[in-house]
Scaffold this motif. Sequence first.
Motif, mmCIF file in Angstrom:
data_model
loop_
_atom_site.group_PDB
_atom_site.id
_atom_site.type_symbol
_atom_site.label_atom_id
_atom_site.label_comp_id
_atom_site.label_asym_id
_atom_site.label_seq_id
_atom_site.Cartn_x
_atom_site.Cartn_y
_atom_site.Cartn_z
ATOM 1 N N TRP A 83 0.819 -1.221 0.000
ATOM 2 C CA TRP A 83 0.000 0.000 0.000
ATOM 3 C C TRP A 83 0.847 1.262 0.000
ATOM 4 N N LEU A 84 2.127 1.118 -0.415
ATOM 5 C CA LEU A 84 2.996 2.295 -0.482
ATOM 6 C C LEU A 84 2.694 3.112 -1.735
ATOM 7 N N TYR A 85 2.468 4.382 -1.542
ATOM 8 C CA TYR A 85 2.165 5.294 -2.648
ATOM 9 C C TYR A 85 1.194 4.645 -3.637
ATOM 10 N N PRO A 86 0.019 4.243 -3.157
ATOM 11 C CA PRO A 86 -0.923 3.538 -4.028
ATOM 12 C C PRO A 86 -1.549 4.469 -5.054
ATOM 13 N N CYS A 87 -2.046 3.864 -6.101
ATOM 14 C CA CYS A 87 -2.716 4.636 -7.135
ATOM 15 C C CYS A 87 -3.944 3.883 -7.648
ATOM 16 N N ARG A 88 -3.726 2.696 -8.207
ATOM 17 C CA ARG A 88 -4.821 1.953 -8.816
ATOM 18 C C ARG A 88 -5.948 1.674 -7.827
ATOM 19 N N SER A 89 -5.596 1.248 -6.607
ATOM 20 C CA SER A 89 -6.636 0.915 -5.634
ATOM 21 C C SER A 89 -7.423 2.155 -5.222
ATOM 22 N N LEU A 90 -6.764 3.300 -5.146
ATOM 23 C CA LEU A 90 -7.465 4.537 -4.792
ATOM 24 C C LEU A 90 -8.429 4.930 -5.902
ATOM 25 N N LEU A 91 -7.962 4.871 -7.138
ATOM 26 C CA LEU A 91 -8.832 5.212 -8.263
ATOM 27 C C LEU A 91 -10.014 4.255 -8.356
ATOM 28 N N ALA A 92 -9.756 2.975 -8.102
ATOM 29 C CA ALA A 92 -10.841 1.992 -8.146
ATOM 30 C C ALA A 92 -11.884 2.259 -7.073
ATOM 31 N N ALA A 93 -11.467 2.879 -5.973
ATOM 32 C CA ALA A 93 -12.391 3.214 -4.886
ATOM 33 C C ALA A 93 -13.079 4.556 -5.111
ATOM 34 N N GLY A 94 -12.848 5.176 -6.272
ATOM 35 C CA GLY A 94 -13.488 6.450 -6.577
ATOM 36 C C GLY A 94 -12.813 7.652 -5.962
ATOM 37 N N ILE A 95 -11.573 7.494 -5.522
ATOM 38 C CA ILE A 95 -10.848 8.582 -4.866
ATOM 39 C C ILE A 95 -10.137 9.425 -5.924
ATOM 40 N N ALA A 96 -10.175 10.729 -5.742
ATOM 41 C CA ALA A 96 -9.477 11.651 -6.634
ATOM 42 C C ALA A 96 -7.977 11.575 -6.348
ATOM 43 N N VAL A 97 -7.178 11.349 -7.385
ATOM 44 C CA VAL A 97 -5.735 11.179 -7.221
ATOM 45 C C VAL A 97 -4.999 12.065 -8.220
ATOM 46 N N ALA A 98 -3.981 12.755 -7.743
ATOM 47 C CA ALA A 98 -3.073 13.527 -8.586
ATOM 48 C C ALA A 98 -1.662 13.243 -8.104
ATOM 49 N N ALA A 99 -0.670 13.860 -8.749
ATOM 50 C CA ALA A 99 0.713 13.555 -8.390
ATOM 51 C C ALA A 99 1.595 14.790 -8.456
#
Length: 484
Positions: free
Chosen positions: A370-386
Amino acid sequence: MLVRRAEAVLGRGGRPAGGLVDVRIGGGVVTEIGPPGQRLARQRGEDELDAVGGALLPGLHDHHIHLMSLAAAASSVVLGPPEITGPRDFANRLRTAAAAARAGTAGGWLRGVGYHPAVAGDLDRVALDALTGDVPARVQHRGGALWVLNSAGLRAVGLGPESFLDVEGVERTPDAVPTGRLWRLDGWLAGRVPRVPADLGAVGRAALAVGVTGFTDATPQRRPSDAAALADAVASGALPQRLTLMRPLDGGPALPDGISPGPVKIMLDDTNLPPPDALAERVRWAHRAGASVAVHCVTRVQLVVALAAIGDAGPPPPGTADRIEHGAVVPPELATLVGAAGLTVVTQPNFVAERGDAYLAEVDPDDLDWLYPCRSLLAAGIAVAAGTDAPFGHPDPWRAIRAARERRTASGRVLGGGERVDGRTALDLFLGRPGDPARPRRLHPGLPADLCLLRTPLDDALADPDAAHVAATIIDGALAHTAP
């Protein structure tokens, strides 16, 4: 300006148009996108730029960077990986730098950056004294929270063995003697050491070369002089990118023209975490002032405290979203709470590539997936940027895009392979607006003409993400950079 024969990245999912198009720019915005395969008539006095089939997309925005530190890093000695990997290299580099500082200017100080204990163990003043002698020296841990000073450096800032200065963050022995380790004291220290040359123009030029047209500076405890230097660089054009500054909890001074206000930055450290109710009051203060917050979270416990406080504080002002900066550890049970709170996570996938081998050796196995996750956050509907977190990470966003896509460490090992995303999704992490970082921009009439032109079609570029694909960078409708 008229951009000819571009693969324009449009519409839902960032798909290119069904053929090459001409794109007209005027008054700092995109004014017209021609039908695929049809030329737009050139207007009198209009410059032309032939894209030769390369992708034209919105310029990249680094949503988390530290510009003054990045500029100062060019005048510093790199003391950590990958350049320095062991005690012998470290000792040789530090001795050489100390000799140069002894014979040079800048008050005779040595400034080292990027250190990690994997190189030569935990540092203190005694360890530095053996290598630097009487030259005042300070070495920054690559995480940015810790400076280590030698004895000469401690005396120079008023923290010698006889000093009784009571400064929170100064680590001391049981006998109250400073160890040399100073935690979260950048602002305090900056007022007591010689100013390091900071060439913001060089930072701006390097960013143009990789297609970056905007920055959100996330520096905590920013000095007024640093804000003024950034404003001067923007006004003079030395820093041509659009600039957004996160703000301190007290709001700070009014920002000059040309700089946009960002969220209020809130730092958290495991060693002195505030109670959730006290943190909630800080969040409410920011909300009452009309700002969202950006909370620094690099551990599970920091994220738990932040979620409790933000939940208690209530929603941010309309049209804004509170942010979690880094989101270094976000397991599924906490991701659910992040999503329920409507938070945006601004992550640094580049750290998987840059620090992944150290993480595999040092991080709790329960956290590795779960370090610096991306795919799982997006799959959960979470807004992600970098963002890149430069200079604590490499400032090239294309490296971060590759890391998000591949999740490989420097040695080639896969870290959190389930968090891989496709190239378009990785690119979108850097295409959001400063105030809405997780909603990627697309080309359309009326879009501010801060653009990046690639040498190749987008699919080809994303198959091998690299800054070498950048052919030109346009800011405010003007050609700001062209590659050789």
